[in-house]
Write an enzyme that holds these catalytic residues in place. Structure first.
Site, PDB file in Angstrom:
ATOM      1  CB  THR A 121      -0.921  -0.015   1.240  1.00 53.95           C
ATOM      2  OG1 THR A 121      -1.706  -1.207   1.224  1.00 53.95           O
ATOM      3  CG2 THR A 121      -1.838   1.194   1.240  1.00 53.95           C
ATOM      4  CG  LEU A 156      -4.554 -10.270   0.468  1.00 53.35           C
ATOM      5  CD1 LEU A 156      -3.154 -10.812   0.731  1.00 53.35           C
ATOM      6  CD2 LEU A 156      -5.387 -11.265  -0.337  1.00 53.35           C
ATOM      7  CB  CYS A 266      -4.474  -2.404   6.878  1.00 49.55           C
ATOM      8  SG  CYS A 266      -3.526  -3.731   6.105  1.00 49.55           S
ATOM      9  CE  LYS A 330      -9.795  -9.900  10.809  1.00 48.80           C
ATOM     10  NZ  LYS A 330      -9.981  -9.701   9.355  1.00 48.80           N
ATOM     11  NE  ARG A 337       1.425  -5.772  12.274  1.00 54.13           N
ATOM     12  CZ  ARG A 337       1.716  -6.061  11.002  1.00 54.13           C
ATOM     13  NH1 ARG A 337       2.662  -5.390  10.373  1.00 54.13           N
ATOM     14  NH2 ARG A 337       1.057  -7.018  10.371  1.00 54.13           N
TER      15      ARG A 337
END
Length: 445
Positions: A121, A156, A266, A330, A337
């Site tokens: 990214t 993803l 992310c 999650k 992180r």
């Protein structure tokens, strides 16, 4: 096709292993020696369902190999995927140093006319910077070569990465020439990509598309958390509000759960990076900025409320044990992180309380973050963490937590106080079982 991948982290390893599974000849470069040692044994250095089996299979059939020498990878591939880290700098903007270092190696070693594809990214405009860096490095080395640059952002979700790769919801090709598009289509041809879910656009549009998707999801989460906080103050039930919203087809059901905030590798960094990209060109990203700010506050709000309750009751930190269910940001990952559970635990530990944690997959990674605190410990089961505890703090919605009844919780705790940051328990049943139950916006649930 001969393909090189730079970086055997989460994105790079999934990309390399899955491309090998599609029949390509893949070399993956990785500089971290401990990670390379694990990969050589067929062991994924992070938890992702199915990855160990896929990695072992592709190593055995010879379609995938790893190297500690980026130049080795550069000499191999006619298409080269950059999946290196782009961590945040101190000001929140993206650090492109790893990507540009890989570009230097490619410029000195890769075959002429190779296609260089950003999988990481990266901020809008990185493709242009990459092309300029490749050209400059090749000229300095007096190599008569040229390269083409494309963007193929990853979409993803941790815990579902293999399914997301092999059955993609959408595939984005950011290209500037027909040859690049043809090469990318050839690479993914075994997946039989749906025409309506395969989008071809400019490199800049592809770069922005990834940030746009993550920021939109982050905004939904932060908005629902704000609504849950308002529900707390007004007597509304956020569960009922969510159900009413979800029936609107313009809104849908996804990412409408309120709780203790988002984390991971992310959303936090990508939303902040998007804000910084806007600042750099004079386009203020107010909504994205607000989503990031709300999330920072939300990750601490439940710990603040818990601390306020304990202090109001005169509980001494040295005599109070807090059970933490979940350290991963999650379910179905060991990634801690920016995880809300880690943030809340650290705040409680700083206040002098003992935290006894359990996570089905993030025991090791969670300990690495929190073990420096004398009051921190982990257990092998959820019920061991709960035994004799004064408070249960739920920070990750692992499936196994849903199978524990409120009666079981009440039976083993010293005092039955539950702060449910993921709405794991039915609020009415929890209260009827004698639990002192707290959750965002669920006072009347």
């Amino acid at each position: 096709m001969k393909i090189s991948v730079y970086g055997a982290g989460y994105v790079g390893l999934v990309q390399a292993s899955c491309l090998a599974n599609l029949g390509h000849d893949v070399v993956c470069a990785e500089l971290i020696s401990a990670r390379l040692e694990a990969l050589a044994k067929g062991k994924t250095p992070f938890f992702e369902p199915g990855m160990d089996d896929l990695l072992t299979q592709e190593l055995a059939n010879g379609r995938l190999r790893f190297t500690s020498d980026p130049a080795d990878a550069a000499r191999h591939g006619e298409v080269q995927f950059l999946a290196v880290g782009t961590p945040p700098l101190a000001d929140g903007s993206s650090d492109l140093s790893y990507l540009l270092a890989a570009a230097d190696t490619i410029a000195l070693n890769a075959p002429n006319n190779s296609l260089i594809v950003t999988k990481s990214t990266v901020p809008v405009g990185t493709g242009q910077k990459l092309a300029a860096r490749l050209k400059s490095a090749a000229e300095k080395a007096a190599r008569p070569v040229s390269f083409r640059v494309a963007s193929n952002p990853e979409f993803l979700a941790e815990g579902h990465a293999l399914q997301d790769f092999l059955q993609p919801q959408r595939t984005v090709f950011g290209v500037s020439d027909a040859h690049a598009e043809a090469q990318l289509r050839e690479i993914y041809a075994p997946l039989k990509l749906s025409a309506e879910r395969t989008l071809v656009m400019s490199v800049e549009s592809a770069e922005l598309a990834k940030y746009a998707a993550n920021a939109m999801l982050a905004v939904r989460i932060s908005f629902m958390n704000e609504l849950a906080n308002l529900a707390d103050m007004t007597g509304a039930c956020i569960d009922s509000v969510r159900d009413a919203m979800a029936l609107d087809p313009r809104i849908g059901q996804k990412f409408l759960n309120s709780g203790c905030g988002y984390g991971g590798s992310c959303f936090p960094k990508d939303v902040t990076s998007l804000v910084k990209q806007g600042e750099a060109v004079g386009s203020v990203m107010r909504i994205a900025d607000a989503a990031a700010e709300i999330n920072v506050l939300q990750r601490e709000l439940m710990a603040d409320r818990l601390l306020a309750l304990l202090r109001a009751e005169g509980r001494k930190p040295e005599d109070t044990v807090i059970a933490l269910w979940g350290m991963a940001f999650k379910p179905d990952t060991d990634d801690v992180r920016e995880a809300p559970g880690i943030v809340m635990a650290q705040k409680l530990l700083n206040a002098g309380f003992s935290v006894r944690a359990y996570d089905p997959q993030a025991q090791h990674t969670g300990r690495a973050e929190l073990a420096v605190n004398a009051g921190f410990s982990t257990t092998e089961t959820a019920m061991q963490a709960l035994a004799g505890a004064d408070v249960l703090l739920v920070a990750t919605e692992w499936k196994e937590f849903y199978s524990v009844t409120p009666e079981e919780v009440a039976r083993v705790m010293r005092t039955p106080i539950v702060f449910d940051g993921r709405s794991v328990f039915n609020a009415a049943k929890a209260r009827s079982a004698g639990l002192r139950y707290h959750a965002f916006g669920r006072l009347n649930a």
